[in-house]
Motif scaffolding. Sequence first.
Motif, PDB file in Angstrom:
ATOM      1  N   GLY A  28      37.150  50.042  25.229  1.00  0.00           N
ATOM      2  CA  GLY A  28      37.306  48.502  25.648  1.00  0.00           C
ATOM      3  C   GLY A  28      36.156  48.173  26.867  1.00  0.00           C
ATOM      4  N   ILE A  29      36.464  47.262  27.762  1.00  0.00           N
ATOM      5  CA  ILE A  29      35.725  46.818  28.588  1.00  0.00           C
ATOM      6  C   ILE A  29      36.548  46.703  29.888  1.00  0.00           C
ATOM      7  CG2 ILE A  29      34.145  45.853  27.220  1.00  0.00           C
ATOM      8  CD1 ILE A  29      35.156  42.836  28.332  1.00  0.00           C
ATOM      9  N   HIS A  30      35.924  46.912  31.231  1.00  0.00           N
ATOM     10  CA  HIS A  30      36.640  46.435  32.396  1.00  0.00           C
ATOM     11  C   HIS A  30      35.544  45.757  33.241  1.00  0.00           C
ATOM     12  CE1 HIS A  30      34.726  50.308  33.633  1.00  0.00           C
ATOM     13  NE2 HIS A  30      35.187  49.600  34.972  1.00  0.00           N
ATOM     14  N   TYR A  31      36.173  45.299  34.403  1.00  0.00           N
ATOM     15  CA  TYR A  31      35.205  44.486  35.237  1.00  0.00           C
ATOM     16  C   TYR A  31      35.084  45.053  36.790  1.00  0.00           C
ATOM     17  CZ  TYR A  31      39.136  41.906  36.965  1.00  0.00           C
ATOM     18  OH  TYR A  31      40.115  41.514  37.698  1.00  0.00           O
ATOM     19  N   THR A  32      34.344  44.802  37.449  1.00  0.00           N
ATOM     20  CA  THR A  32      34.066  45.016  38.744  1.00  0.00           C
ATOM     21  C   THR A  32      33.731  43.686  39.223  1.00  0.00           C
ATOM     22  OG1 THR A  32      33.456  47.316  38.616  1.00  0.00           O
ATOM     23  CG2 THR A  32      33.127  46.218  40.893  1.00  0.00           C
ATOM     24  N   SER A  33      34.515  43.259  40.427  1.00  0.00           N
ATOM     25  CA  SER A  33      34.179  42.114  41.081  1.00  0.00           C
ATOM     26  C   SER A  33      33.425  42.253  42.657  1.00  0.00           C
ATOM     27  CB  SER A  33      35.197  41.067  41.186  1.00  0.00           C
ATOM     28  OG  SER A  33      35.872  40.816  39.969  1.00  0.00           O
ATOM     29  N   TYR A  34      32.423  41.694  42.794  1.00  0.00           N
ATOM     30  CA  TYR A  34      32.036  41.915  44.249  1.00  0.00           C
ATOM     31  C   TYR A  34      32.019  40.372  44.900  1.00  0.00           C
ATOM     32  CZ  TYR A  34      30.082  45.790  42.003  1.00  0.00           C
ATOM     33  OH  TYR A  34      29.963  47.174  41.325  1.00  0.00           O
ATOM     34  N   PHE A  35      32.607  40.546  46.143  1.00  0.00           N
ATOM     35  CA  PHE A  35      32.481  39.401  47.006  1.00  0.00           C
ATOM     36  C   PHE A  35      32.187  39.544  48.582  1.00  0.00           C
ATOM     37  CE2 PHE A  35      35.575  38.516  43.453  1.00  0.00           C
ATOM     38  CZ  PHE A  35      35.189  37.453  43.049  1.00  0.00           C
ATOM     39  N   LYS A  36      31.476  38.493  48.905  1.00  0.00           N
ATOM     40  CA  LYS A  36      31.105  38.577  50.414  1.00  0.00           C
ATOM     41  C   LYS A  36      32.153  37.898  51.296  1.00  0.00           C
ATOM     42  CE  LYS A  36      26.887  37.735  53.155  1.00  0.00           C
ATOM     43  NZ  LYS A  36      25.634  37.127  52.915  1.00  0.00           N
ATOM     44  N   LEU A  37      32.688  38.367  52.241  1.00  0.00           N
ATOM     45  CA  LEU A  37      33.730  37.867  52.991  1.00  0.00           C
ATOM     46  C   LEU A  37      33.114  36.866  53.987  1.00  0.00           C
ATOM     47  CD1 LEU A  37      36.046  41.085  53.692  1.00  0.00           C
ATOM     48  CD2 LEU A  37      36.191  39.300  52.017  1.00  0.00           C
ATOM     49  N   LYS A  38      33.782  36.114  54.908  1.00  0.00           N
ATOM     50  CA  LYS A  38      33.279  35.171  55.783  1.00  0.00           C
ATOM     51  C   LYS A  38      32.667  36.146  56.826  1.00  0.00           C
ATOM     52  CE  LYS A  38      36.240  31.177  55.161  1.00  0.00           C
ATOM     53  NZ  LYS A  38      37.309  30.439  55.972  1.00  0.00           N
ATOM     54  N   THR A  39      32.907  37.328  57.193  1.00  0.00           N
ATOM     55  CA  THR A  39      32.464  38.331  57.849  1.00  0.00           C
ATOM     56  C   THR A  39      31.057  38.995  57.698  1.00  0.00           C
ATOM     57  OG1 THR A  39      33.519  40.169  57.194  1.00  0.00           O
ATOM     58  CG2 THR A  39      34.595  38.879  59.219  1.00  0.00           C
ATOM     59  N   VAL A  41      30.718  40.904  55.274  1.00  0.00           N
ATOM     60  CA  VAL A  41      31.145  42.301  54.670  1.00  0.00           C
ATOM     61  C   VAL A  41      31.222  41.960  53.158  1.00  0.00           C
ATOM     62  CG1 VAL A  41      32.661  44.196  54.569  1.00  0.00           C
ATOM     63  CG2 VAL A  41      32.049  43.101  56.735  1.00  0.00           C
ATOM     64  N   TRP A  42      30.656  42.943  52.426  1.00  0.00           N
ATOM     65  CA  TRP A  42      30.837  42.945  50.904  1.00  0.00           C
ATOM     66  C   TRP A  42      31.884  43.752  50.502  1.00  0.00           C
ATOM     67  CZ3 TRP A  42      28.640  39.855  47.128  1.00  0.00           C
ATOM     68  CH2 TRP A  42      27.583  39.093  47.350  1.00  0.00           C
ATOM     69  N   ILE A  43      32.639  43.424  49.513  1.00  0.00           N
ATOM     70  CA  ILE A  43      33.644  44.110  48.938  1.00  0.00           C
ATOM     71  C   ILE A  43      33.813  44.063  47.482  1.00  0.00           C
ATOM     72  CG2 ILE A  43      35.565  43.888  50.754  1.00  0.00           C
ATOM     73  CD1 ILE A  43      36.911  41.945  49.116  1.00  0.00           C
ATOM     74  N   SER A  44      34.200  45.441  46.778  1.00  0.00           N
ATOM     75  CA  SER A  44      34.532  45.198  45.366  1.00  0.00           C
ATOM     76  C   SER A  44      35.865  45.627  44.832  1.00  0.00           C
ATOM     77  CB  SER A  44      33.670  46.597  44.620  1.00  0.00           C
ATOM     78  OG  SER A  44      34.270  47.760  45.135  1.00  0.00           O
ATOM     79  N   TYR A  45      36.055  44.997  43.919  1.00  0.00           N
ATOM     80  CA  TYR A  45      37.578  45.254  43.370  1.00  0.00           C
ATOM     81  C   TYR A  45      37.181  45.610  41.826  1.00  0.00           C
ATOM     82  CZ  TYR A  45      42.094  44.224  40.901  1.00  0.00           C
ATOM     83  OH  TYR A  45      42.991  44.478  40.302  1.00  0.00           O
ATOM     84  N   ASP A  46      37.808  46.885  41.348  1.00  0.00           N
ATOM     85  CA  ASP A  46      37.475  47.540  40.003  1.00  0.00           C
ATOM     86  C   ASP A  46      38.987  47.326  39.430  1.00  0.00           C
ATOM     87  OD1 ASP A  46      37.439  48.813  37.750  1.00  0.00           O
ATOM     88  OD2 ASP A  46      35.931  50.235  38.617  1.00  0.00           O
ATOM     89  N   ASN A  47      39.008  46.637  38.238  1.00  0.00           N
ATOM     90  CA  ASN A  47      40.327  46.434  37.779  1.00  0.00           C
ATOM     91  C   ASN A  47      40.875  47.693  36.973  1.00  0.00           C
ATOM     92  OD1 ASN A  47      38.793  46.338  35.410  1.00  0.00           O
ATOM     93  ND2 ASN A  47      40.205  45.177  34.213  1.00  0.00           N
ATOM     94  N   MET A  48      40.152  48.895  36.945  1.00  0.00           N
ATOM     95  CA  MET A  48      40.626  49.982  36.234  1.00  0.00           C
ATOM     96  C   MET A  48      41.416  50.703  37.485  1.00  0.00           C
ATOM     97  SD  MET A  48      39.819  50.148  33.180  1.00  0.00           S
ATOM     98  CE  MET A  48      39.842  51.846  32.618  1.00  0.00           C
ATOM     99  N   GLY A  49      41.197  50.507  38.799  1.00  0.00           N
ATOM    100  CA  GLY A  49      41.653  51.323  39.842  1.00  0.00           C
ATOM    101  C   GLY A  49      43.361  50.848  39.675  1.00  0.00           C
ATOM    102  N   PRO A  50      43.491  49.807  40.313  1.00  0.00           N
ATOM    103  CA  PRO A  50      42.713  49.161  40.795  1.00  0.00           C
ATOM    104  C   PRO A  50      42.417  49.344  42.167  1.00  0.00           C
ATOM    105  CG  PRO A  50      44.812  47.951  40.906  1.00  0.00           C
ATOM    106  CD  PRO A  50      44.871  49.321  40.037  1.00  0.00           C
TER     107      PRO A  50
END
Length: 80
Positions: A28-39, A41-50
Amino acid sequence: FDEYIINNKYRLVGAVVLHGTIPGKEGGIHYTSYFKLKTSVWISYDNMGPSVKEIKNIHDSGIWIESGDNKPAMYMYIST
């Protein structure tokens, strides 16, 4: 769109990267999302972990470059 990024009219605040094989195939597939916070700082979210993790050493160039063959399927920008 490059001219707007270069001229700082928009800035990158997120990207979604798909990993794996074709949907429906083994693995299958999964995804990782990367987002920059107001501060800024970059964070990532991996749906396999999550899992949510802080990302360090991000080059804030206006585009997202992922290692290997995984390229972002979606970019998110906001106007400046």
